[in-house]
Design an enzyme around this catalytic site. Structure first.
Site, mmCIF file in Angstrom:
data_model
loop_
_atom_site.group_PDB
_atom_site.id
_atom_site.type_symbol
_atom_site.label_atom_id
_atom_site.label_comp_id
_atom_site.label_asym_id
_atom_site.label_seq_id
_atom_site.Cartn_x
_atom_site.Cartn_y
_atom_site.Cartn_z
ATOM 1 N N GLY A 14 1.831 -7.051 2.088
ATOM 2 C CA GLY A 14 2.436 -5.943 2.820
ATOM 3 C C GLY A 14 1.460 -4.963 3.436
ATOM 4 O O GLY A 14 1.796 -3.790 3.632
ATOM 5 N N SER A 15 0.262 -5.426 3.792
ATOM 6 C CA SER A 15 -0.680 -4.461 4.382
ATOM 7 C C SER A 15 -0.253 -4.045 5.792
ATOM 8 O O SER A 15 -0.480 -2.897 6.189
ATOM 9 C CB SER A 15 -2.112 -5.002 4.373
ATOM 10 O OG SER A 15 -2.243 -6.096 5.243
ATOM 11 N N ASN A 16 0.360 -4.937 6.538
ATOM 12 C CA ASN A 16 0.889 -4.537 7.858
ATOM 13 C C ASN A 16 2.056 -3.563 7.701
ATOM 14 O O ASN A 16 2.181 -2.600 8.458
ATOM 15 C CB ASN A 16 1.320 -5.766 8.658
ATOM 16 C CG ASN A 16 0.134 -6.431 9.332
ATOM 17 O OD1 ASN A 16 -0.455 -5.869 10.242
ATOM 18 N ND2 ASN A 16 -0.230 -7.618 8.855
ATOM 19 N N ARG A 67 19.772 -22.370 4.249
ATOM 20 C CA ARG A 67 19.210 -21.354 5.134
ATOM 21 C C ARG A 67 20.302 -20.406 5.624
ATOM 22 O O ARG A 67 20.107 -19.201 5.704
ATOM 23 C CB ARG A 67 18.519 -22.003 6.331
ATOM 24 C CG ARG A 67 18.100 -20.913 7.313
ATOM 25 C CD ARG A 67 17.259 -21.373 8.448
ATOM 26 N NE ARG A 67 16.118 -22.143 8.032
ATOM 27 C CZ ARG A 67 15.495 -23.010 8.819
ATOM 28 N NH1 ARG A 67 15.918 -23.195 10.054
ATOM 29 N NH2 ARG A 67 14.463 -23.684 8.395
ATOM 30 N N ILE A 94 11.467 -19.011 7.953
ATOM 31 C CA ILE A 94 11.994 -19.307 9.287
ATOM 32 C C ILE A 94 13.458 -18.908 9.306
ATOM 33 O O ILE A 94 14.207 -19.215 8.367
ATOM 34 C CB ILE A 94 11.784 -20.796 9.617
ATOM 35 C CG1 ILE A 94 10.275 -21.018 9.792
ATOM 36 C CG2 ILE A 94 12.550 -21.186 10.871
ATOM 37 C CD1 ILE A 94 9.878 -22.454 10.011
ATOM 38 N N LEU A 95 13.849 -18.211 10.351
ATOM 39 C CA LEU A 95 15.206 -17.669 10.441
ATOM 40 C C LEU A 95 16.028 -18.483 11.423
ATOM 41 O O LEU A 95 15.517 -18.937 12.450
ATOM 42 C CB LEU A 95 15.125 -16.204 10.887
ATOM 43 C CG LEU A 95 14.355 -15.309 9.901
ATOM 44 C CD1 LEU A 95 13.926 -14.008 10.563
ATOM 45 C CD2 LEU A 95 15.182 -15.052 8.650
ATOM 46 N N HIS A 111 1.874 -11.881 14.449
ATOM 47 C CA HIS A 111 1.366 -13.225 14.153
ATOM 48 C C HIS A 111 -0.159 -13.224 14.306
ATOM 49 O O HIS A 111 -0.684 -12.690 15.295
ATOM 50 C CB HIS A 111 1.992 -14.243 15.120
ATOM 51 C CG HIS A 111 1.501 -15.627 14.872
ATOM 52 N ND1 HIS A 111 1.963 -16.407 13.826
ATOM 53 C CD2 HIS A 111 0.554 -16.365 15.498
ATOM 54 C CE1 HIS A 111 1.327 -17.567 13.836
ATOM 55 N NE2 HIS A 111 0.471 -17.564 14.839
ATOM 56 N N ASP A 147 7.449 -18.292 16.494
ATOM 57 C CA ASP A 147 6.191 -17.798 17.066
ATOM 58 C C ASP A 147 6.150 -17.987 18.583
ATOM 59 O O ASP A 147 5.066 -17.992 19.181
ATOM 60 C CB ASP A 147 4.963 -18.478 16.424
ATOM 61 C CG ASP A 147 4.846 -18.176 14.937
ATOM 62 O OD1 ASP A 147 5.308 -17.105 14.523
ATOM 63 O OD2 ASP A 147 4.306 -19.021 14.208
HETATM 64 C C1 GRF Z 1 -0.803 -11.230 8.272
HETATM 65 O O1 GRF Z 1 -1.986 -11.805 8.742
HETATM 66 C C2 GRF Z 1 0.345 -11.595 9.157
HETATM 67 O O2 GRF Z 1 0.046 -11.603 10.512
HETATM 68 C C3 GRF Z 1 0.628 -13.001 8.676
HETATM 69 O O3 GRF Z 1 0.494 -12.926 7.278
HETATM 70 C C4 GRF Z 1 -0.391 -11.864 6.952
HETATM 71 C C5 GRF Z 1 0.389 -10.921 6.093
HETATM 72 O O4 GRF Z 1 -0.390 -9.904 5.590
HETATM 73 N N1 GRF Z 1 1.869 -13.504 9.145
HETATM 74 P P1 GRF Z 1 0.256 -8.607 4.976
HETATM 75 O O5 GRF Z 1 1.367 -9.045 4.021
HETATM 76 O O6 GRF Z 1 0.795 -7.767 6.100
HETATM 77 O O7 GRF Z 1 -0.844 -7.912 4.243
#
Ligand code: GRF
Length: 206
Positions: A14-16, A67, A94-95, A111, A147
């Protein structure tokens, strides 16, 4: 104007997600992360979100027989939060098409490649195997084409001599943490929309 309500979907670290939460908390975007949903009960990002007072929900994909049934449960969880924007941030499921159409024009994904190059997983390893010299990340609207949705913005990083998949991933991740909050900010400002299958950005400062 009320702050845009943002729901973030995660599967792990979850860093993003954290980058978007921090941007919202610090007032760098006109939005509030109001809900975080994970398909994995042990996703590290859940703790980060709840420590900041954000509602969290687990919709464990392994508890659903198909799914479609998972997608339905996920949509129910999303809709309870009444979001303006849904962000897939390291969400590794995948959704189905019906799910994706329900949120058309208000669901973004980050992505780790310069799409259309390297859709799918293991992007860093694949770039290195191909002796690529440039790599990066893409934020795009989500469509049923995995994607493959309309690209909103990309950030490029160089591949450096001596890189392995981990060093390259770390460089890309830094770019992701800058790009994703920026694009989310455009959406929250009403400057980013999806029109006739293309991303339209008004007055973006980049
Ligand atoms: C990121 O590189 C994202 O683009 C990819 O998986 C990674 C997830 O990282 N799909 P985080 O969970 O956001 O740290």
């Amino acid at each position: 104007m009320a702050l845009a309500r943002i729901t973030i979907l995660i599967s792990g670290r979850g860093s993003n997600m954290a980058a978007v939460i921090d941007a919202a908390t610090e007032g760098r975007i006109e939005g509030a992360v109001t809900h975080v949903i994970s398909n994995r009960p042990n996703a590290g990002g859940l703790e980060y979100a709840s420590a900041r007072g954000i509602a969290t929900t687990v919709v464990d994909h392994s508890a659903y027989p198909s799914r479609e049934s998972f997608d339905t449960a996920l949509a129910d969880a999303i809709d309870r939060g009444e979001p303006d924007l849904i962000v897939l941030a390291g969400f590794m499921r995948i959704l189905g098409a019906a799910f994706v159409h329900r949120y058309e024009g208000r669901m973004l994904n980050i992505h780790p490649s310069l799409l259309p190059a390297y859709p799918g997983t293991q992007t860093h390893r694949r770039v290195l195997e191909d002796h690529g010299t440039r790599h990066g990340c893409t934020v795009h609207f989500v469509t049923p084409d995995v994607d493959g949705g309309p690209v909103v913005a990309q950030a490029e990083v160089p591949v450096m001599p001596g890189d392995d998949a981990d060093t390259l991933a770390a460089r890309v991740l830094e770019a992701e943490h800058r790009l994703l909050p920026e694009v989310v900010g455009w959406f929250c400002d009403g400057r980013l929309t999806l029109h006739a299958g293309r991303a339209r950005i008004r007055d973006a400062q980049r």
